[in-house]
Design a protein around this motif. Sequence first.
Motif, PDB file in Angstrom:
ATOM      1  N   GLN A 134       0.836  -1.199   0.000  1.00 38.55           N
ATOM      2  CA  GLN A 134       0.000   0.000   0.000  1.00 38.55           C
ATOM      3  C   GLN A 134       0.869   1.247   0.000  1.00 38.55           C
ATOM      4  O   GLN A 134       1.938   1.288   0.601  1.00 38.55           O
ATOM      5  N   VAL A 166     -14.929   1.292   5.033  1.00 36.26           N
ATOM      6  CA  VAL A 166     -13.582   0.779   4.862  1.00 36.26           C
ATOM      7  C   VAL A 166     -13.707  -0.665   4.389  1.00 36.26           C
ATOM      8  O   VAL A 166     -14.740  -1.308   4.579  1.00 36.26           O
ATOM      9  N   LEU A 173      -7.728  -2.828   2.981  1.00 35.20           N
ATOM     10  CA  LEU A 173      -7.619  -2.635   1.539  1.00 35.20           C
ATOM     11  C   LEU A 173      -8.047  -1.244   1.101  1.00 35.20           C
ATOM     12  O   LEU A 173      -7.485  -0.682   0.164  1.00 35.20           O
ATOM     13  N   ASP A 174      -9.042  -0.699   1.757  1.00 38.03           N
ATOM     14  CA  ASP A 174      -9.523   0.639   1.413  1.00 38.03           C
ATOM     15  C   ASP A 174      -9.862   1.369   2.706  1.00 38.03           C
ATOM     16  O   ASP A 174     -10.551   0.822   3.567  1.00 38.03           O
ATOM     17  N   GLY A 175      -9.357   2.592   2.835  1.00 37.23           N
ATOM     18  CA  GLY A 175      -9.578   3.369   4.051  1.00 37.23           C
ATOM     19  C   GLY A 175      -8.302   3.647   4.807  1.00 37.23           C
ATOM     20  O   GLY A 175      -8.330   4.154   5.932  1.00 37.23           O
ATOM     21  N   GLN A 176      -7.158   3.348   4.187  1.00 31.75           N
ATOM     22  CA  GLN A 176      -5.872   3.552   4.853  1.00 31.75           C
ATOM     23  C   GLN A 176      -5.672   4.994   5.304  1.00 31.75           C
ATOM     24  O   GLN A 176      -5.283   5.251   6.447  1.00 31.75           O
ATOM     25  N   VAL A 183     -10.770  -5.434  -6.406  1.00 29.95           N
ATOM     26  CA  VAL A 183     -11.017  -4.555  -5.261  1.00 29.95           C
ATOM     27  C   VAL A 183     -10.081  -3.359  -5.301  1.00 29.95           C
ATOM     28  O   VAL A 183     -10.496  -2.202  -5.184  1.00 29.95           O
ATOM     29  N   PHE A 184      -8.785  -3.632  -5.492  1.00 33.66           N
ATOM     30  CA  PHE A 184      -7.830  -2.529  -5.517  1.00 33.66           C
ATOM     31  C   PHE A 184      -8.085  -1.588  -6.678  1.00 33.66           C
ATOM     32  O   PHE A 184      -7.892  -0.390  -6.571  1.00 33.66           O
ATOM     33  N   VAL A 207     -12.066   0.204  -5.795  1.00 28.44           N
ATOM     34  CA  VAL A 207     -12.558   0.855  -4.584  1.00 28.44           C
ATOM     35  C   VAL A 207     -11.491   1.557  -3.776  1.00 28.44           C
ATOM     36  O   VAL A 207     -11.703   1.877  -2.616  1.00 28.44           O
ATOM     37  N   ASN A 208     -10.354   1.857  -4.375  1.00 20.61           N
ATOM     38  CA  ASN A 208      -9.343   2.599  -3.635  1.00 20.61           C
ATOM     39  C   ASN A 208      -9.726   4.070  -3.634  1.00 20.61           C
ATOM     40  O   ASN A 208      -9.224   4.864  -4.404  1.00 20.61           O
ATOM     41  N   THR A 209     -10.652   4.429  -2.763  1.00 18.03           N
ATOM     42  CA  THR A 209     -11.261   5.764  -2.802  1.00 18.03           C
ATOM     43  C   THR A 209     -10.444   6.812  -2.071  1.00 18.03           C
ATOM     44  O   THR A 209     -10.660   7.995  -2.256  1.00 18.03           O
ATOM     45  N   GLY A 210      -9.491   6.410  -1.247  1.00 19.36           N
ATOM     46  CA  GLY A 210      -8.748   7.373  -0.441  1.00 19.36           C
ATOM     47  C   GLY A 210      -7.590   7.998  -1.158  1.00 19.36           C
ATOM     48  O   GLY A 210      -6.959   8.896  -0.636  1.00 19.36           O
TER      49      GLY A 210
END
Length: 618
Positions: A28, A54, A87-90, A229-230, A233-236
């Motif tokens: 990440q 997340v 995975l998402d929300g880091q 997924v990566f 949905v990597n919205t951040g």
Amino acid sequence: MAFQTPQHELSDYLKWTTSGKIQLPDFQRSYKWEDERIRQLLVTVLRGHPMGAVMMLATGNDQVRFKPRAVEGVTLANGVEADWLLLDGQQRLTSLTQALTGDGVVNTKDARGQKLQRKYYLDMDLALQGDDRMDEAVRSIPADGTIRSNFGKQIDFDISSEDKELEERHFPLRLLYDPLGAATWLTKLPDVATTMPAFMAQVIQPTNTYDIPAIQLDKTTSKSAVATVFEKVNTGGLPLNVFELLTSVFAGDADYYAEHGEDFRLNDDWHQTQEHWKSQPVLETVVSTDFLQAVTMLTTLKQHRAHTGDRPPAVSAKREDVLKLTLKDYIEWRDSLRAGFIWAATFLADRHVFKAKEVPYAKQLVPLAAIKVVLGADADLIGVKERIIRWFWCGILGELYGSANETRFARDIESVPGWVKDPSAAVPRTIADASFVESRLLSLSSRRAAAYKGIAALVLAQGARDWMEDKALDKVQYVDLAVDIHHIFPQKWCETAGIDWSRCDSIVNKTAIGAHTNRAIGGVAPSEYLGKIEKRAQVGAHKLDGLVAGHLIDADLLRSDDFNGFFEARREALCQLIEKAMGKDVQRDLTAGEATEDASAFEIEDLTDGEDHFDGVE
């Protein structure tokens, strides 16, 4: 793939990130949120507004093995195992963990990218006035607790100690999810009896029940699902590229782990590739995704050739096919492609392309290296190499690698190897599609244009030498002489003489010479600077005229300062040089003395490319 969508309180997430129950897969991207974005996230929590879900992946998956690392700002003891990988929300959970736990210091940056250390506070008086004042109430303060002005000499606001925090009634948000710490701090307020109950009811209690939804992927999640997924949905942050997506997939290869006892680290392997190439400056233009595209072309070409049915799989370099690569595919082609790109670098050097910034099309190196792998030692046979060279120049001078590269990659890897070995085979599309018109020379003024770089290299390759020192402008001398492209009739002279700018700045009026020679030229007329060169270099006029002719320039026209005659003669000489390189005619669409007909279609492109080069002494 099975998943659940539970709601968890923020307090639970903070316990899990600080304890290591939630960790990050080590590929990440690093934490990078700016100060104001963090402050607004805290405002969102304090207002009770939703921040989005997340996504977490359960560890222990046999198909997907990731090496975990702690959320940034958290120190874990050795051997702490994660239950979930984030995975998402880091960016959100890292921000909240740093701001709301421990000492509350967040390592962030300002809007200009300058690194900062900040703590976050809540102005209690503003917060208690209601939700609409919460944005004002949340404050970002330097980590030492002081706001300064006058270059740090004057303190304008000071909450550097607990007593000063209490005096200014600024509640440290690091205590927001620490019930004992918050209560202890609040009881020290002078008006504790009235303020503490109100603050607990309006701020502490609502935020302590703040929920964040989760998407929890279970242990049966496949590699392809994780890649999706990566991607989706990597919205951040920024969307992950194919290299980062395959990093996740390759790291989870169970067979590799079983054989080697460790995960495959694609990023480390790419660094090894770059180290392997460090002696080849032109390969600085090749990025990790280029390498993966070359692997994909060779993988799909092999599958295409091995197929025995009616509909063989397509040869491809497209993104969706890159994502289908397996670690086995990658390792099969990695070493031969590393060598293939080095061969491509020597190929460019033979074409007098020595620096990364001079590579006409970086993307054309992808099929070039792959073609070398397919051909093996045959790539260096004289006749085969000559046809590869023709394909190379058709791609550049036909300006065919500027867009839609994936489709052209596939066509080239399918057709070029067969044609270069057997010229009776079908001519590759890149050669068939390529064309060059004379008027294009008028609009080639930007050093970023592929054809501009290509023509400059062609002039060097046909024997051009430096005018001051009579040295070949080869790989060694090119660096020693600080060679660059400069105007033949200087800009200053052209302006004074009223020469049309499109002709003055055209590639027709430019050539590669050493820095010493360029300083001798200055901004004066050619008849004057040729005399200066003769005097400084102690060279006769006949010898110098021969060196000038090596750049496809008629020295007599220079000595008479005949720009129009020079321009028409050199334009024709360059057309003939291009015809030889491409193996096809250049369309003559200009008449003698004509300046800019048909050039306007290319001017926007060149302006977009950005012409930022000017002769230093002119």
